[in-house]
Motif scaffolding. Structure first.
Motif, PDB file in Angstrom:
ATOM      1  N   HIS A 222       0.830  -1.207   0.000  1.00  0.00           N
ATOM      2  CA  HIS A 222       0.000   0.000   0.000  1.00  0.00           C
ATOM      3  C   HIS A 222       0.866   1.259   0.000  1.00  0.00           C
ATOM      4  CE1 HIS A 222      -3.690  -2.255   1.843  1.00  0.00           C
ATOM      5  NE2 HIS A 222      -3.575  -2.433   0.543  1.00  0.00           N
ATOM      6  N   GLY A 223       1.903   1.250   0.842  1.00  0.00           N
ATOM      7  CA  GLY A 223       2.792   2.409   0.902  1.00  0.00           C
ATOM      8  C   GLY A 223       3.525   2.635  -0.407  1.00  0.00           C
ATOM      9  N   ALA A 224       3.989   1.538  -1.030  1.00  0.00           N
ATOM     10  CA  ALA A 224       4.702   1.658  -2.306  1.00  0.00           C
ATOM     11  C   ALA A 224       3.781   2.154  -3.413  1.00  0.00           C
ATOM     12  CB  ALA A 224       5.312   0.299  -2.686  1.00  0.00           C
ATOM     13  N   ALA A 225       2.535   1.678  -3.412  1.00  0.00           N
ATOM     14  CA  ALA A 225       1.580   2.111  -4.429  1.00  0.00           C
ATOM     15  C   ALA A 225       1.304   3.603  -4.305  1.00  0.00           C
ATOM     16  CB  ALA A 225       0.279   1.321  -4.295  1.00  0.00           C
ATOM     17  N   GLU A 226       1.164   4.064  -3.065  1.00  0.00           N
ATOM     18  CA  GLU A 226       0.933   5.498  -2.847  1.00  0.00           C
ATOM     19  C   GLU A 226       2.147   6.312  -3.298  1.00  0.00           C
ATOM     20  OE1 GLU A 226      -0.262   8.558   0.821  1.00  0.00           O
ATOM     21  OE2 GLU A 226      -0.196   6.388   1.146  1.00  0.00           O
ATOM     22  N   PHE A 227       3.331   5.851  -2.945  1.00  0.00           N
ATOM     23  CA  PHE A 227       4.567   6.552  -3.330  1.00  0.00           C
ATOM     24  C   PHE A 227       4.722   6.586  -4.847  1.00  0.00           C
ATOM     25  CE2 PHE A 227       9.143   6.802  -4.152  1.00  0.00           C
ATOM     26  CZ  PHE A 227       9.499   7.893  -3.361  1.00  0.00           C
ATOM     27  N   ALA A 228       4.306   5.499  -5.522  1.00  0.00           N
ATOM     28  CA  ALA A 228       4.457   5.401  -6.972  1.00  0.00           C
ATOM     29  C   ALA A 228       3.315   6.088  -7.733  1.00  0.00           C
ATOM     30  CB  ALA A 228       4.536   3.933  -7.384  1.00  0.00           C
ATOM     31  N   GLY A 229       2.339   6.619  -7.005  1.00  0.00           N
ATOM     32  CA  GLY A 229       1.233   7.314  -7.663  1.00  0.00           C
ATOM     33  C   GLY A 229       0.267   6.371  -8.363  1.00  0.00           C
ATOM     34  N   ILE A 230       0.133   5.164  -7.836  1.00  0.00           N
ATOM     35  CA  ILE A 230      -0.808   4.178  -8.406  1.00  0.00           C
ATOM     36  C   ILE A 230      -2.098   4.257  -7.602  1.00  0.00           C
ATOM     37  CG2 ILE A 230      -1.231   1.719  -8.820  1.00  0.00           C
ATOM     38  CD1 ILE A 230       1.846   1.405  -9.001  1.00  0.00           C
ATOM     39  N   HIS A 231      -3.196   4.570  -8.273  1.00  0.00           N
ATOM     40  CA  HIS A 231      -4.454   4.830  -7.575  1.00  0.00           C
ATOM     41  C   HIS A 231      -5.435   3.659  -7.627  1.00  0.00           C
ATOM     42  CE1 HIS A 231      -3.013   8.890  -7.142  1.00  0.00           C
ATOM     43  NE2 HIS A 231      -2.884   9.014  -8.456  1.00  0.00           N
ATOM     44  N   LYS A 232      -5.011   2.539  -8.172  1.00  0.00           N
ATOM     45  CA  LYS A 232      -5.856   1.342  -8.160  1.00  0.00           C
ATOM     46  C   LYS A 232      -5.816   0.700  -6.770  1.00  0.00           C
ATOM     47  CE  LYS A 232      -4.843   0.255 -13.014  1.00  0.00           C
ATOM     48  NZ  LYS A 232      -4.147  -0.684 -13.944  1.00  0.00           N
ATOM     49  N   ARG A 233      -6.815  -0.161  -6.513  1.00  0.00           N
ATOM     50  CA  ARG A 233      -6.777  -0.931  -5.267  1.00  0.00           C
ATOM     51  C   ARG A 233      -5.706  -2.006  -5.418  1.00  0.00           C
ATOM     52  NH1 ARG A 233     -12.505  -3.300  -4.104  1.00  0.00           N
ATOM     53  NH2 ARG A 233     -12.194  -3.920  -6.276  1.00  0.00           N
ATOM     54  N   VAL A 234      -4.660  -1.885  -4.636  1.00  0.00           N
ATOM     55  CA  VAL A 234      -3.495  -2.752  -4.804  1.00  0.00           C
ATOM     56  C   VAL A 234      -3.231  -3.518  -3.512  1.00  0.00           C
ATOM     57  CG1 VAL A 234      -1.033  -2.808  -5.315  1.00  0.00           C
ATOM     58  CG2 VAL A 234      -2.495  -1.188  -6.497  1.00  0.00           C
ATOM     59  N   SER A 235      -2.915  -4.788  -3.647  1.00  0.00           N
ATOM     60  CA  SER A 235      -2.510  -5.638  -2.535  1.00  0.00           C
ATOM     61  C   SER A 235      -1.426  -6.571  -3.056  1.00  0.00           C
ATOM     62  CB  SER A 235      -3.705  -6.452  -2.015  1.00  0.00           C
ATOM     63  OG  SER A 235      -4.047  -7.462  -2.948  1.00  0.00           O
ATOM     64  N   PRO A 236      -0.771  -7.338  -2.190  1.00  0.00           N
ATOM     65  CA  PRO A 236       0.213  -8.300  -2.704  1.00  0.00           C
ATOM     66  C   PRO A 236      -0.391  -9.263  -3.719  1.00  0.00           C
ATOM     67  CG  PRO A 236       0.472  -8.041  -0.332  1.00  0.00           C
ATOM     68  CD  PRO A 236      -0.762  -7.280  -0.712  1.00  0.00           C
ATOM     69  N   HIS A 237      -1.675  -9.593  -3.560  1.00  0.00           N
ATOM     70  CA  HIS A 237      -2.325 -10.516  -4.491  1.00  0.00           C
ATOM     71  C   HIS A 237      -2.477  -9.891  -5.874  1.00  0.00           C
ATOM     72  CE1 HIS A 237      -3.671 -14.577  -3.930  1.00  0.00           C
ATOM     73  NE2 HIS A 237      -4.734 -14.386  -4.684  1.00  0.00           N
ATOM     74  N   THR A 238      -2.513  -8.546  -5.928  1.00  0.00           N
ATOM     75  CA  THR A 238      -2.603  -7.870  -7.221  1.00  0.00           C
ATOM     76  C   THR A 238      -1.400  -8.217  -8.088  1.00  0.00           C
ATOM     77  OG1 THR A 238      -3.738  -6.033  -6.119  1.00  0.00           O
ATOM     78  CG2 THR A 238      -2.927  -5.624  -8.347  1.00  0.00           C
ATOM     79  N   LEU A 239      -0.244  -8.402  -7.469  1.00  0.00           N
ATOM     80  CA  LEU A 239       0.955  -8.757  -8.223  1.00  0.00           C
ATOM     81  C   LEU A 239       0.813 -10.146  -8.837  1.00  0.00           C
ATOM     82  CD1 LEU A 239       3.549  -7.333  -5.699  1.00  0.00           C
ATOM     83  CD2 LEU A 239       3.150  -6.486  -8.025  1.00  0.00           C
ATOM     84  N   ARG A 240       0.189 -11.065  -8.123  1.00  0.00           N
ATOM     85  CA  ARG A 240      -0.071 -12.414  -8.656  1.00  0.00           C
ATOM     86  C   ARG A 240      -1.058 -12.341  -9.832  1.00  0.00           C
ATOM     87  NH1 ARG A 240      -0.742 -18.085  -7.474  1.00  0.00           N
ATOM     88  NH2 ARG A 240      -2.938 -18.756  -7.558  1.00  0.00           N
ATOM     89  N   HIS A 241      -2.122 -11.538  -9.656  1.00  0.00           N
ATOM     90  CA  HIS A 241      -3.084 -11.368 -10.749  1.00  0.00           C
ATOM     91  C   HIS A 241      -2.405 -10.777 -11.985  1.00  0.00           C
ATOM     92  CE1 HIS A 241      -6.027 -12.468  -7.914  1.00  0.00           C
ATOM     93  NE2 HIS A 241      -6.288 -11.286  -7.408  1.00  0.00           N
ATOM     94  N   SER A 242      -1.531  -9.802 -11.750  1.00  0.00           N
ATOM     95  CA  SER A 242      -0.844  -9.144 -12.861  1.00  0.00           C
ATOM     96  C   SER A 242       0.093 -10.115 -13.573  1.00  0.00           C
ATOM     97  CB  SER A 242      -0.070  -7.926 -12.346  1.00  0.00           C
ATOM     98  OG  SER A 242      -0.944  -7.023 -11.688  1.00  0.00           O
ATOM     99  N   PHE A 243       0.778 -10.970 -12.810  1.00  0.00           N
ATOM    100  CA  PHE A 243       1.638 -12.013 -13.375  1.00  0.00           C
ATOM    101  C   PHE A 243       0.852 -12.867 -14.363  1.00  0.00           C
ATOM    102  CE2 PHE A 243       2.444 -16.616 -12.842  1.00  0.00           C
ATOM    103  CZ  PHE A 243       3.746 -16.735 -13.297  1.00  0.00           C
ATOM    104  N   ALA A 244      -0.318 -13.355 -13.943  1.00  0.00           N
ATOM    105  CA  ALA A 244      -1.124 -14.231 -14.798  1.00  0.00           C
ATOM    106  C   ALA A 244      -1.632 -13.497 -16.028  1.00  0.00           C
ATOM    107  CB  ALA A 244      -2.299 -14.794 -13.998  1.00  0.00           C
ATOM    108  N   THR A 245      -2.101 -12.270 -15.828  1.00  0.00           N
ATOM    109  CA  THR A 245      -2.652 -11.503 -16.951  1.00  0.00           C
ATOM    110  C   THR A 245      -1.579 -11.166 -17.969  1.00  0.00           C
ATOM    111  OG1 THR A 245      -4.295 -10.548 -15.456  1.00  0.00           O
ATOM    112  CG2 THR A 245      -3.956  -9.438 -17.565  1.00  0.00           C
ATOM    113  N   HIS A 246      -0.396 -10.784 -17.520  1.00  0.00           N
ATOM    114  CA  HIS A 246       0.682 -10.417 -18.436  1.00  0.00           C
ATOM    115  C   HIS A 246       1.190 -11.635 -19.207  1.00  0.00           C
ATOM    116  CE1 HIS A 246       1.504  -6.663 -15.746  1.00  0.00           C
ATOM    117  NE2 HIS A 246       0.389  -6.581 -16.435  1.00  0.00           N
ATOM    118  N   LEU A 247       1.214 -12.803 -18.552  1.00  0.00           N
ATOM    119  CA  LEU A 247       1.581 -14.028 -19.283  1.00  0.00           C
ATOM    120  C   LEU A 247       0.554 -14.330 -20.373  1.00  0.00           C
ATOM    121  CD1 LEU A 247       2.858 -16.582 -16.594  1.00  0.00           C
ATOM    122  CD2 LEU A 247       4.201 -15.242 -18.204  1.00  0.00           C
TER     123      LEU A 247
END
Length: 301
Positions: A222-247
């Motif tokens: 959450h802190g990294a997303a705020e620092f990076a200016g990402i306004h989506k709902r982000v959690s550690p699981h979002t990274l797993r979802h993104s991995f699958a979608t990008h593949l």
């Protein structure tokens, strides 16, 4: 004939249920959830749950609907109460009237490749950068990331061994050269700090004998997303979802993605086709085909 139901002390009933869940191989998180839902039912009932009848369960479900409890919570309570009455109390007829709610899975928030890069770069230190990279680079669940040990990284076979993942299943996850290099950087830094114990956790918590908690990892994301200016709902699981979608967007076969994610059912993996914008863009609209024919051009596709 006296038909009075005598109840066991709540503590002993809880202990029996825990033993039954352990015997049947239910994971620790599932056990905690089941106990929580049975406790909620007991609070509603105002007496020990083993004194309940079918009408009490019906009233409990009606109360859940009145309070607009979400479908996922209702269904989880059904699973917990079915286990209690079927397995522990040996009174399966009591739970026959419990009803689950069909709920369509929600579309998951997914980061773009550029957003994933920004999030990882915004991690608060090398430990969290490595943990974020494992979640995104190998598609691991947050519980799998937090419980990795140093010995789970197999640099010879270029795999990450995931032991006792969801459903208490073991599997191998992919280990890219870049991820291996980043993990080695963290290992050297962890050794320098004195927190990397032999055969210990890959990502130690505040006490190096304990693993990092899911809550710590979630706060860092959450802190990294705020620092990076990402306004989506982000959690550690979002990274797993993104991995699958990008593949999927790279053209990787969905059955390969299913194995990498550790999904038992291909339908679970197929959800990612709903969030892949590239997949949608690759499909030619029937309208485009009609317009092409009207203009005398070859239809797209």
């Amino acid at each position: 004939m006296d038909t009075t139901i005598t109840s066991a002390p709540i503590g002993s009933l809880r202990q029996r249920m825990l033993q039954d869940m352990k015997l049947r191989g239910l994971g620790a998180h599932t056990q905690q959830d089941y106990i929580r839902h049975v406790r909620s039912f007991a609070a509603f009932l105002g007496r020990p749950p083993d004194t309940a009848n079918a009408e009490d369960l019906r009233r409990f479900q009606l109360d859940q609907h009145r309070r607009a409890v979400g479908p996922a919570t209702i269904n989880a309570a059904v699973s917990a109460l079915r286990f209690l009455f079927t397995m522990t109390l040996k009174r399966p007829e009591i739970a026959l009237g419990l009803s689950v709610i069909r709920c369509e899975p929600k579309l998951r928030d997914v980061l773009s490749v550029e957003e994933a890069a920004r999030l990882i770069e915004a991690a608060p230190g090398i430990k969290y950068k490595a943990a974020f990279s494992v979640a995104y680079g190998a598609g691991l669940r947050v519980s799998e990331v937090t419980h990795l040990k140093v010995g789970d990284i197999d640099s010879e076979r270029m795999i990450i061994r995931v032991e006792q993942g969801k459903g208490r299943k073991d599997r191998n996850a992919m280990l890219s050269p870049h991820l291996l290099d980043l993990l080695r950087q963290w290992w050297r830094e962890g050794k320098r700090r004195g927190v990397m114990l032999p055969h210990g956790w890959l990502f130690p918590g505040r006490n190096c004998t304990d693993p990092i908690s899911a809550r710590q990892l979630n706060r860092a994301v959450h802190g990294a997303a705020e620092f990076a200016g990402i306004h989506k709902r982000v959690s550690p699981h979002t990274l797993r979802h993104s991995f699958a979608t990008h593949l999927l967007e790279q053209g990787v076969d969905i059955r390969v993605i299913q194995v990498l994610l550790g999904h038992t059912n291909i339908d679970t993996t197929a959800i990612y086709t709903k969030v892949s914008s590239k997949t949608m863009r690759a499909v030619a609209s029937p309208l485009d085909q009609i317009v092409a024919l009207m203009e005398g051009r070859a239809p797209p596709g």
